[in-house]
Structure formats: C-alpha cells, structure tokens
Design a protein around this motif. Structure first.
Motif, short mmCIF file in Angstrom:
data_model
loop_
_atom_site.label_atom_id
_atom_site.label_comp_id
_atom_site.label_asym_id
_atom_site.label_seq_id
_atom_site.Cartn_x
_atom_site.Cartn_y
_atom_site.Cartn_z
N SER A 180 0.84 -1.19 0.00
CA SER A 180 0.00 0.00 0.00
C SER A 180 0.88 1.24 0.00
O SER A 180 2.10 1.18 0.20
CB SER A 180 -0.89 0.02 1.23
N LEU A 181 0.25 2.41 -0.19
CA LEU A 181 1.00 3.65 -0.19
C LEU A 181 1.73 3.86 1.14
O LEU A 181 2.91 4.22 1.15
CB LEU A 181 0.07 4.84 -0.47
N GLU A 182 1.05 3.62 2.24
CA GLU A 182 1.68 3.81 3.55
C GLU A 182 2.84 2.83 3.75
O GLU A 182 3.87 3.18 4.34
CB GLU A 182 0.64 3.66 4.65
N GLN A 183 2.69 1.62 3.26
CA GLN A 183 3.78 0.65 3.37
C GLN A 183 4.97 1.07 2.50
O GLN A 183 6.13 0.88 2.89
CB GLN A 183 3.28 -0.74 2.96
N ILE A 184 4.67 1.64 1.35
CA ILE A 184 5.74 2.11 0.47
C ILE A 184 6.49 3.26 1.12
O ILE A 184 7.72 3.31 1.11
CB ILE A 184 5.17 2.52 -0.90
N LYS A 185 5.76 4.18 1.72
CA LYS A 185 6.42 5.29 2.43
C LYS A 185 7.32 4.75 3.54
O LYS A 185 8.45 5.23 3.73
CB LYS A 185 5.38 6.24 3.01
N ALA A 186 6.82 3.76 4.27
CA ALA A 186 7.60 3.17 5.37
C ALA A 186 8.85 2.47 4.86
O ALA A 186 9.86 2.38 5.58
CB ALA A 186 6.73 2.20 6.16
N ALA A 187 8.83 1.99 3.62
CA ALA A 187 9.99 1.31 3.04
C ALA A 187 11.09 2.28 2.60
O ALA A 187 12.17 1.84 2.19
CB ALA A 187 9.54 0.46 1.86
N ALA A 188 10.81 3.59 2.67
CA ALA A 188 11.79 4.65 2.37
C ALA A 188 12.41 4.50 0.98
O ALA A 188 13.64 4.34 0.83
CB ALA A 188 12.87 4.68 3.43
#
Length: 320
Positions: free
Chosen positions: A279-287
């Motif tokens: 998800s978008l939030e997971q992608i952001k968390a993956a830096a």
C-alpha cells in the motif's frame, strides 16, 4: 559541479551596482554571459537576455518582489522589456507578470490594422506561455489580475523567436511538474531556463491535480539533458551549457543527469514495491527515497512523503 568561477566573478561586474542586492529586497543579479543574467531571491529564479531588440525575461518571480525585479533589470540596461516568458503558472514564477510587463513595451507598435491603434495590446511587453498557463491563470475565480495573464500562447511542442541576435526556443513539457511547463533555450548564449521541472533544493514537485506526472517529469529532465552540452572533451574547463533551475544554484548538464537518475531510481523503487502489492503507507515506510533525503528532502512545504505519494498516484493513473 559548483557554480562556474566566471559566474562568481561576475557578481562584482554586472553593470556596476547591478550585482549588488537590489534595494528593498534580497535579490542577487548574476551575469552568466555577456548579454544574459539571472535574478535570484524573487521567488522562482529569473533569467533575462539583453540586446538591441530589448529585454526578454523568463519568469517574473512573486508579486511581492515585482517592483524590485524591474528595478534590478533597469540597473543592467535601459532597453525596454519586450517579452516575459512563463515556464509554469506557479505564483512564484508569474506573480510579477503585471508589473514586469507594464514596465516594458510591446514590439507590436505599428497598429493591428485599419482602425486598430498601436496600443491595441495595451502597450506593455508581451507575456508568452503554453495554453495551459493561461487556462489556469484565468480560471474562475482567478487569483491573478487580467494584466498578468499571458497575451500569447501556444500548444505545439516548440515555439521559437529570434531576438537580440539569437534563436530562442520554448519547449512545452506536457504532464511534468504540471501540464503547463516549458523550458526556454537561448541558443547563442547557451543558457537554458528550466522552471520547476528542475529544482536543486528539493525533490521535483509533481502536481498530479494540475496534470503533473512522474513519466512527464523524467521526460522533461531528459529533454534538458539532450538540449544541454557538457564541457567535453576538455572536462577540466568550467564551460558548457548553463542551466537555471526553478530554484537553487546554476547547474550544468551533468548536474541534470544526476538529478534525472535520482528521480528515475526512486520511481523504479516505488514501481517495484507497488508490484509487490504494498500500500502507499507501506511504500512510504519502506523509504524508497533513501540515500537522497538528506539532500532533497528537507523542504517542509514539499516533503519526501509528498514526493513519494505523487509518484505513486501518478503511476496509478493512466499514462499521459
């Protein structure tokens, strides 16, 4: 690569006091070529060419700096401003349109035909942009006065003119920072004014709502790369095409190559994570911007998360 040495030297040689801070504003005027100058500190960076035909200005800065921009140009030359070319509809690039244009004089002084006077365009300098800039500036309600709107527009890929002894090419870059971006190439001066498709102070602002896209942004950066020429084969020389970004320092072609590669790498990381089903939030968390955030992610108005989200949403939409 830093600012070329001759540009730094020019700070003390731009028509006497022209390189000093402009009165009433924190403006700097840099002489890049014998007839080409850059103004920094007025919002977005401004470029202007001087010659016997008059002055051609690319972008006009913010409305609050407009009178100081006019004063800075007049310190360099007494020639009239003939054209203002806008690279986008952003307020920090078009806010000074009205004041800068009214300080100039149109080239069209012979009248528009029977019964049409010489001041049929209002007498001010012409304002040129791609059609989308006029559409956005004239939308209701418009935050811009009518006198700030472009008076000449184009929709094709390339618009050109020949003033002050050199060809000037304006290239429309569709769906990049917005849907109304342009880069301006002064061929003899060998200077490109890039607007906000290239911003050395942060990740590129991709305004998806106003038609921007990651695909168009990378294409616009590639256009800069192929338009500019680096100092080869004698790489030790501080020479080559100069590129004025929308914000930040003067650059050369290799600087744009690095910036393009950075944007492409982050795009590829986000694409791969999306294919994995994150998800978008997971992608952001993956830096996905790791390795670049210290240099480009410090802007509080356009954060790393904003950039990652714009890339993600742009790829989710139909490709332009």
């Amino acid at each position: 690569m830093g600012i070329p040495k001759f540009v730094i030297t020019a700070l003390t040689a731009v028509a006497g006091a022209a390189a000093q801070q402009a009165s009433g504003a924190n403006l700097e005027v840099l002489q890049l070529r014998p007839n080409f100058y850059m103004i920094a500190g007025a919002g977005g960076n401004i470029g202007f060419q001087v010659g016997s035909d008059g002055v051609v200005v690319v972008d006009s800065g913010s409305v609050s700096s407009a009178e100081d921009v006019v004063a800075a140009i007049k310190r360099v030359t007494s020639q009239p401003i003939r054209y203002v070319i806008n690279t986008s509809a952003d307020p920090d690039h078009v806010g000074g349109n009205e004041a800068v244009a009214k300080a100039g004089q149109t080239l069209f002084t012979q009248g528009g035909g029977p019964g049409i006077g010489a001041d049929f365009l209002g007498g001010a300098a012409s304002i040129l942009s791609v059609e989308q800039v006029l559409t956005r500036m004239s939308g209701k309600p418009s935050p811009f006065p009518v006198a700030a709107w472009p008076t000449e527009t184009f929709h094709q890929a390339r618009k050109y003119m020949y003033l002050n002894g050199e060809g000037i090419e304006v290239f429309h870059q569709p769906a990049a920072h917005t849907d109304g971006d342009a880069i301006v190439f002064f061929r003899r001066s060998d200077v490109v004014v890039a607007g906000d498709v290239f911003d050395t102070t942060r990740f590129p602002v991709i305004d998806v709502v106003r038609g921007g896209s990651i695909r168009g942004e990378i294409a616009a950066l590639q256009k800069l790369v192929v338009t500019a020429i680096p100092s080869v084969p004698i790489v030790s020389r501080e020479e080559g095409t100069l590129i004025i970004p929308g914000h930040g320092r003067i650059c050369d072609q290799l600087d744009v190559v690095d910036y393009r590669d950075m944007v492409t790498i982050i795009r590829d990381r986000i694409r791969d994570l999306t294919k994995e089903g994150l998800s978008l939030e997971q992608i952001k968390a993956a830096a996905p911007a790791r390795g670049y955030t210290r240099r480009y992610g410090s802007d509080t108005a356009w954060t790393t998360d904003h950039f990652v989200e714009a890339v993600y949403r742009s790829m989710k939409e139909k490709a332009p």
